[in-house]
Scaffold this active site. Structure first.
Site, PDB file in Angstrom:
ATOM      1  CE  LYS A  39      -3.405  -2.267   2.943  1.00 36.04           C
ATOM      2  NZ  LYS A  39      -4.039  -2.189   4.306  1.00 36.04           N
ATOM      3  N   GLY A  40       2.075   1.152   0.495  1.00 36.03           N
ATOM      4  CA  GLY A  40       2.875   2.329   0.837  1.00 36.03           C
ATOM      5  C   GLY A  40       3.104   3.357  -0.248  1.00 36.03           C
ATOM      6  CD  GLU A  95       8.081  -0.525  -2.422  1.00 28.04           C
ATOM      7  OE1 GLU A  95       6.986   0.059  -2.366  1.00 28.04           O
ATOM      8  OE2 GLU A  95       8.297  -1.630  -1.904  1.00 28.04           O
ATOM      9  CG  ASP A  96       6.807   2.323   0.505  1.00 28.82           C
ATOM     10  OD1 ASP A  96       7.629   1.487   0.052  1.00 28.82           O
ATOM     11  OD2 ASP A  96       6.012   2.058   1.424  1.00 28.82           O
ATOM     12  CG  ASP A  99      14.491  -1.578   5.454  1.00 26.43           C
ATOM     13  OD1 ASP A  99      15.698  -1.413   5.684  1.00 26.43           O
ATOM     14  OD2 ASP A  99      13.695  -1.944   6.339  1.00 26.43           O
ATOM     15  CB  VAL A 148      10.323   7.175   7.793  1.00 24.25           C
ATOM     16  CG1 VAL A 148      11.672   7.739   8.177  1.00 24.25           C
ATOM     17  CG2 VAL A 148      10.457   6.256   6.585  1.00 24.25           C
ATOM     18  CG  ASP A 154       1.865   0.820   7.485  1.00 26.66           C
ATOM     19  OD1 ASP A 154       2.888   0.625   6.797  1.00 26.66           O
ATOM     20  OD2 ASP A 154       1.312  -0.069   8.145  1.00 26.66           O
ATOM     21  NE  ARG A 160      -1.284   2.131   4.836  1.00 23.06           N
ATOM     22  CZ  ARG A 160      -0.244   1.331   4.607  1.00 23.06           C
ATOM     23  NH1 ARG A 160       0.814   1.784   3.991  1.00 23.06           N
ATOM     24  NH2 ARG A 160      -0.266   0.073   5.005  1.00 23.06           N
TER      25      ARG A 160
END
Ligand code: 5GP
Length: 171
Positions: A39-40, A95-96, A99, A148, A154, A160
């Protein structure tokens, strides 16, 4: 939970405009399919696509690696299928955050297995982690290795809708 502002709205907005310009120039007339990772990435995607100079087809895919924790489970699960055929097509993943890089690696492998012609990756945030060893073609900001939230990201499905990127601070 307290949230400390880390990257403000204006800084994000300006960076997103520049990213969209760069992507528009690079792709020229070869309109890629945009694959937004739920969802990010939904907020970042919504802002970025409206600044592009071309009219891409847009699809979404939902993958999960975190559950309700702040540490990656080390395993990526795909929850949905694509609705657009990517065989022989250029695909830009949005993509958000990158990582560990597991999600990006999973998605690029998946798209290759579906026969995508080319795959590029655009992330808003790129965490500084050694030996990530993945391909990232565009990123908004490089950030320290911390958790973050906001602007689509989220913690346990909350935060969000924050318009900025913040750092979650346990009280
Ligand atoms: P990776 O597979 O690169 O380890 O992690 C990618 C996914 O983990 C991201 O799409 C995002 O959903 C989640 N993630 C990684 N770091 C953070 C973070 O700092 N905050 C939040 N909210 N999610 C993160």
């Amino acid at each position: 939970m307290k949230i400390r502002k880390y990257i403000d709205e204006k800084t994000i907005e300006e960076r997103v405009v520049r990213l969209a310009e760069e992507i528009s120039v690079d792709y020229g007339d070869s309109e890629p399919i945009i694959l937004s990772v739920l969802k990010g990435a939904f907020v970042f995607t919504a802002d970025l696509i409206r600044k592009l100079k071309f009219m891409p087809k847009i699809d979404f895919i939902r993958v999960e690696s975190y559950g309700s924790s702040t540490v990656s489970s080390g395993k990526v699960e795909r929850k949905t299928n694509l609705t657009i055929d990517v065989k022989g097509k250029d695909v830009l993943i949005i993509e958000d955050i990158a990582d560990t890089g597991l999600t990006i690696r999973y998605l690029t492998d998946y798209l290759k297995s579906l026969g995508a012609r080319s795959i590029k990756v655009c992330v808003l945030l790129n965490k500084k982690i050694e030996n990530k060893n993945i391909q990232i073609d565009y990123y908004g900001f490089e950030i320290e290795n911390q958790f973050v939230v906001g602007y689509g990201l989220d913690f346990d499905q909350k935060y969000r809708n924050l318009p900025y990127i913040g750092i979650l601070e346990k009280e």
